[in-house]
Design a protein around this motif. Structure first.
Motif, mmCIF file in Angstrom:
data_model
loop_
_atom_site.group_PDB
_atom_site.id
_atom_site.type_symbol
_atom_site.label_atom_id
_atom_site.label_comp_id
_atom_site.label_asym_id
_atom_site.label_seq_id
_atom_site.Cartn_x
_atom_site.Cartn_y
_atom_site.Cartn_z
ATOM 1 N N PHE A 149 50.341 60.495 58.217
ATOM 2 C CA PHE A 149 51.152 59.951 59.400
ATOM 3 C C PHE A 149 52.166 60.836 59.498
ATOM 4 O O PHE A 149 52.960 61.564 60.593
ATOM 5 C CB PHE A 149 51.545 58.586 59.116
ATOM 6 C CG PHE A 149 52.621 57.911 60.171
ATOM 7 C CD1 PHE A 149 52.151 57.855 61.406
ATOM 8 C CD2 PHE A 149 54.041 57.815 59.860
ATOM 9 C CE1 PHE A 149 53.074 57.288 62.332
ATOM 10 C CE2 PHE A 149 54.730 57.529 60.995
ATOM 11 C CZ PHE A 149 54.418 57.222 62.352
ATOM 12 N N GLY A 150 52.766 61.431 58.295
ATOM 13 C CA GLY A 150 54.048 62.063 58.353
ATOM 14 C C GLY A 150 54.161 63.020 56.982
ATOM 15 O O GLY A 150 53.632 62.605 56.142
ATOM 16 N N ARG A 151 55.000 63.927 57.040
ATOM 17 C CA ARG A 151 55.128 64.713 55.789
ATOM 18 C C ARG A 151 56.208 65.536 55.976
ATOM 19 O O ARG A 151 56.925 65.935 56.974
ATOM 20 C CB ARG A 151 54.031 65.800 55.658
ATOM 21 C CG ARG A 151 54.262 66.643 54.668
ATOM 22 C CD ARG A 151 52.407 67.671 54.554
ATOM 23 N NE ARG A 151 52.334 68.441 55.480
ATOM 24 C CZ ARG A 151 51.325 69.260 55.601
ATOM 25 N NH1 ARG A 151 50.496 68.867 54.762
ATOM 26 N NH2 ARG A 151 51.216 69.772 56.669
ATOM 27 N N ALA A 161 50.266 68.670 66.523
ATOM 28 C CA ALA A 161 48.673 68.091 66.744
ATOM 29 C C ALA A 161 47.961 68.579 65.704
ATOM 30 O O ALA A 161 47.224 69.691 65.648
ATOM 31 C CB ALA A 161 48.296 68.641 68.126
ATOM 32 N N LEU A 162 47.881 67.891 64.713
ATOM 33 C CA LEU A 162 47.180 68.076 63.471
ATOM 34 C C LEU A 162 45.844 67.530 63.484
ATOM 35 O O LEU A 162 45.061 67.778 62.662
ATOM 36 C CB LEU A 162 48.024 67.435 62.167
ATOM 37 C CG LEU A 162 49.246 68.015 61.832
ATOM 38 C CD1 LEU A 162 50.029 67.266 60.900
ATOM 39 C CD2 LEU A 162 49.191 69.766 61.732
ATOM 40 N N THR A 163 45.605 66.650 64.323
ATOM 41 C CA THR A 163 44.292 66.254 64.636
ATOM 42 C C THR A 163 44.080 66.047 66.065
ATOM 43 O O THR A 163 44.777 66.162 66.801
ATOM 44 C CB THR A 163 43.880 64.596 63.940
ATOM 45 O OG1 THR A 163 44.895 63.813 64.494
ATOM 46 C CG2 THR A 163 44.039 64.646 62.503
ATOM 47 N N GLY A 164 42.647 66.107 66.570
ATOM 48 C CA GLY A 164 42.294 66.003 68.134
ATOM 49 C C GLY A 164 42.021 67.588 68.474
ATOM 50 O O GLY A 164 41.972 68.364 67.724
ATOM 51 N N TYR A 174 55.091 65.053 62.175
ATOM 52 C CA TYR A 174 54.174 63.739 62.388
ATOM 53 C C TYR A 174 52.974 64.393 63.205
ATOM 54 O O TYR A 174 53.373 65.120 64.092
ATOM 55 C CB TYR A 174 54.899 62.823 63.058
ATOM 56 C CG TYR A 174 56.027 61.959 62.332
ATOM 57 C CD1 TYR A 174 55.753 61.262 61.189
ATOM 58 C CD2 TYR A 174 57.364 62.047 62.572
ATOM 59 C CE1 TYR A 174 56.653 60.843 60.373
ATOM 60 C CE2 TYR A 174 58.326 61.466 61.837
ATOM 61 C CZ TYR A 174 58.056 60.896 60.577
ATOM 62 O OH TYR A 174 58.710 60.108 59.881
ATOM 63 N N ASP A 175 52.056 63.905 63.023
ATOM 64 C CA ASP A 175 50.770 64.146 63.754
ATOM 65 C C ASP A 175 50.782 63.266 64.859
ATOM 66 O O ASP A 175 50.566 62.061 64.762
ATOM 67 C CB ASP A 175 49.367 63.983 62.885
ATOM 68 C CG ASP A 175 48.124 64.212 63.771
ATOM 69 O OD1 ASP A 175 47.301 63.543 62.950
ATOM 70 O OD2 ASP A 175 48.248 64.923 64.809
ATOM 71 N N TYR A 176 50.671 64.071 65.941
ATOM 72 C CA TYR A 176 50.612 63.030 67.362
ATOM 73 C C TYR A 176 49.258 63.271 67.892
ATOM 74 O O TYR A 176 49.138 62.573 68.997
ATOM 75 C CB TYR A 176 51.586 63.656 68.326
ATOM 76 C CG TYR A 176 51.345 65.036 69.063
ATOM 77 C CD1 TYR A 176 50.753 65.215 70.157
ATOM 78 C CD2 TYR A 176 51.907 66.136 68.452
ATOM 79 C CE1 TYR A 176 50.309 66.345 70.700
ATOM 80 C CE2 TYR A 176 51.538 67.525 69.062
ATOM 81 C CZ TYR A 176 50.859 67.375 70.275
ATOM 82 O OH TYR A 176 50.682 68.620 70.841
ATOM 83 N N GLN A 177 48.197 63.470 67.115
ATOM 84 C CA GLN A 177 46.863 63.488 67.413
ATOM 85 C C GLN A 177 46.490 64.052 68.871
ATOM 86 O O GLN A 177 45.704 63.627 69.457
ATOM 87 C CB GLN A 177 46.279 61.983 67.302
ATOM 88 C CG GLN A 177 46.983 61.566 65.884
ATOM 89 C CD GLN A 177 46.483 60.051 65.810
ATOM 90 O OE1 GLN A 177 46.448 59.381 66.904
ATOM 91 N NE2 GLN A 177 46.895 59.345 64.681
ATOM 92 N N ALA A 213 44.114 70.732 67.318
ATOM 93 C CA ALA A 213 44.203 70.576 65.853
ATOM 94 C C ALA A 213 44.290 72.067 65.074
ATOM 95 O O ALA A 213 45.090 72.406 64.153
ATOM 96 C CB ALA A 213 43.319 69.706 65.051
ATOM 97 N N ASP A 214 43.496 73.150 65.453
ATOM 98 C CA ASP A 214 43.568 74.413 65.312
ATOM 99 C C ASP A 214 44.905 74.886 65.403
ATOM 100 O O ASP A 214 45.238 75.624 64.514
ATOM 101 C CB ASP A 214 42.450 75.224 65.815
ATOM 102 C CG ASP A 214 41.085 74.576 65.265
ATOM 103 O OD1 ASP A 214 40.902 74.080 64.170
ATOM 104 O OD2 ASP A 214 39.978 75.262 66.083
ATOM 105 N N GLU A 215 45.448 74.776 66.805
ATOM 106 C CA GLU A 215 46.795 75.332 66.994
ATOM 107 C C GLU A 215 47.848 74.445 66.333
ATOM 108 O O GLU A 215 48.943 75.307 65.700
ATOM 109 C CB GLU A 215 46.941 75.139 68.591
ATOM 110 C CG GLU A 215 45.988 75.956 69.237
ATOM 111 C CD GLU A 215 44.656 75.344 69.539
ATOM 112 O OE1 GLU A 215 44.338 74.311 68.982
ATOM 113 O OE2 GLU A 215 43.755 75.937 70.308
ATOM 114 N N GLY A 216 47.825 73.234 66.056
ATOM 115 C CA GLY A 216 48.916 72.817 65.277
ATOM 116 C C GLY A 216 48.834 72.950 63.734
ATOM 117 O O GLY A 216 49.745 73.282 63.380
#
Length: 407
Positions: free
Chosen positions: A2-4, A44-47, A87-90, A50-53
């Motif tokens: 969720f966050g880091r 954007a760490l997922t979705g 935060y991952d906004y997916q 994700a590669d770009e994030g």
């Protein structure tokens, strides 16, 4: 995840980068800390992005390690720690806005870093403007993001319209028999803007645009469009989109027997995921980009004073070449630090004014924000996949290869 949060420590013995989980939505809000520059980043760490994030997250981690090694940043003669909260906004635009608001209201960040892409940047910029929080956008180049009257938005990429003009001029000069171009773009902010700009510059340059269509976000089959492109027999096929769109498009071009001497995919070859996903089919594909590691800036302001220094640290850390996303986002962090130092504090209005007055050289290149907050235009590289390498075709000052026509 969720966050880091990532923090640079300036206390004795704080030798490495410390990773910790940020509080979730149910936790108590983070309290403001004296002597800490808090940078918030919805990523954007997922979705689908994700590669770009991950590229943004990786380079900011490297940047923090560099800053940490120097004991933090000097602001008004005092050392200040730096903290990144992400935060991952997916890859969900609405969630990007929600995460940006959480970073401002719950985590109390001093500044926001924008996510990948013009569309999602525009959403987050509206949040930054509402709360009057300075925001650096390192991967948004569409003028339509910056023409909204935002006063707190600043972008390190130059306008994308210049890319289309220079590419049209370059290919006309190198391939005199080039007469017809097919334009096929994703119906999304940046890819659409690039497709529109290329069609306009091609027509202005005397080329015939024999196909000019957009495809919907999420399109999983380009065969009908590619069949129509084949029937139009263009000399130049120009496709825009994100990595997975372009990989699919190139494969279907091969399957359907499209043969054009010039194939451009923006910004596919700028990413290793494109060349790895296509293998031999990537060979000969051209693109344009905002930065290449063969640029040789020296005497720069920021964590790295030379392009070569950044390149070495990045390749040592990740065993691969950095691309324009890495460079632009690291430079955005350098620009932010310079603005905080000029403001003498993290006061948001003072930092915003210092950003507006920015005119400095980073390892990535010059940063000089115009009235709309965009970095000023400059010559941007045209690149091509040649065998296992990415070669620079233009500008002449950094070119290391000549154009090869697609076989």
């Amino acid at each position: 995840m969720f966050g880091r949060s990532w923090k640079t420590g300036v206390a004795a013995g704080a030798a490495g980068l410390v990773a910790a989980l940020a509080l979730g939505a149910g936790g108590a809000p983070a309290q403001a800390e004296d002597g800490v520059l808090k940078i918030g980043a919805p990523l954007a760490l997922t979705g689908g992005l994700a590669d770009e994030g991950k590229k943004q997250a990786d380079v900011w981690k490297l940047w923090l390690e560099k800053v940490n090694a120097g004991g933090g940043i000097d602001v008004g003669g005092q050392k200040m720690k730096v903290e990144f909260i992400e935060y991952d906004y997916q890859t969900d635009g609405k969630r990007a806005g929600q995460m940006a608001e959480k970073l401002v209201t719950d985590d109390g960040v001093d500044v926001l870093m924008a996510p990948f892409g013009s569309g999602h940047t525009k959403i987050v910029a509206a949040v930054a403007e509402r709360y009057q929080v300075p925001m650096l956008a390192c991967v948004a180049s569409s003028v339509s993001v910056y023409d909204q009257g935002f006063k707190y938005l600043f972008g390190t990429l130059a306008p994308n319209t210049g890319m289309a003009e220079s590419m049209t001029d370059y290919f006309k000069a190198k391939v005199p028999e080039l007469k017809k171009v097919a334009v096929y773009g994703r119906d999304d902010v940046f890819p659409k803007a690039m497709a529109t700009a290329l069609a306009a510059s091609a027509e202005a340059g005397g080329l015939e645009v024999v196909y000019n269509e957009l495809y919907a976000v999420g399109t999983m089959d380009h065969s009908a469009a590619i069949s129509a492109i084949k029937a139009a027999a263009p000399d130049w096929v120009y496709m825009t989109g994100y990595t997975q769109d372009l990989i699919l498009g190139r494969k279907q071009m091969a399957d359907l027997g499209v043969e054009a001497p010039v194939v451009t995919m923006v910004t596919g070859p700028a990413y290793k995921e494109f060349t790895e996903g296509l293998g031999d089919l990537a060979d000969g594909v051209t693109s344009s980009t905002w930065w290449h590691h063969s640029t040789a800036y020296t005497g720069a302001t920021g964590a790295w004073d030379t392009t070569a220094g950044f390149y070495k640290d990045f390749t040592d850390a990740y065993a691969e070449d950095p691309d324009y996303v890495h460079a632009s986002c690291a430079a955005a962090a350098d620009v932010l630090v310079a603005a905080v130092q000029k403001a003498g504090s993290t006061d948001k209005a003072a930092v915003r004014d210092a950003l507006a007055a920015t005119d400095l050289l980073t390892f990535y290149g010059p940063i000089d924000f115009g009235d709309n907050g965009m970095n000023q235009g400059r010559e941007m590289p045209i690149i091509q996949v040649q065998g296992d390498a990415i070669k620079v075709l233009y500008p002449a000052a950094i070119a290391d290869a000549e154009l090869q026509l697609v076989k």
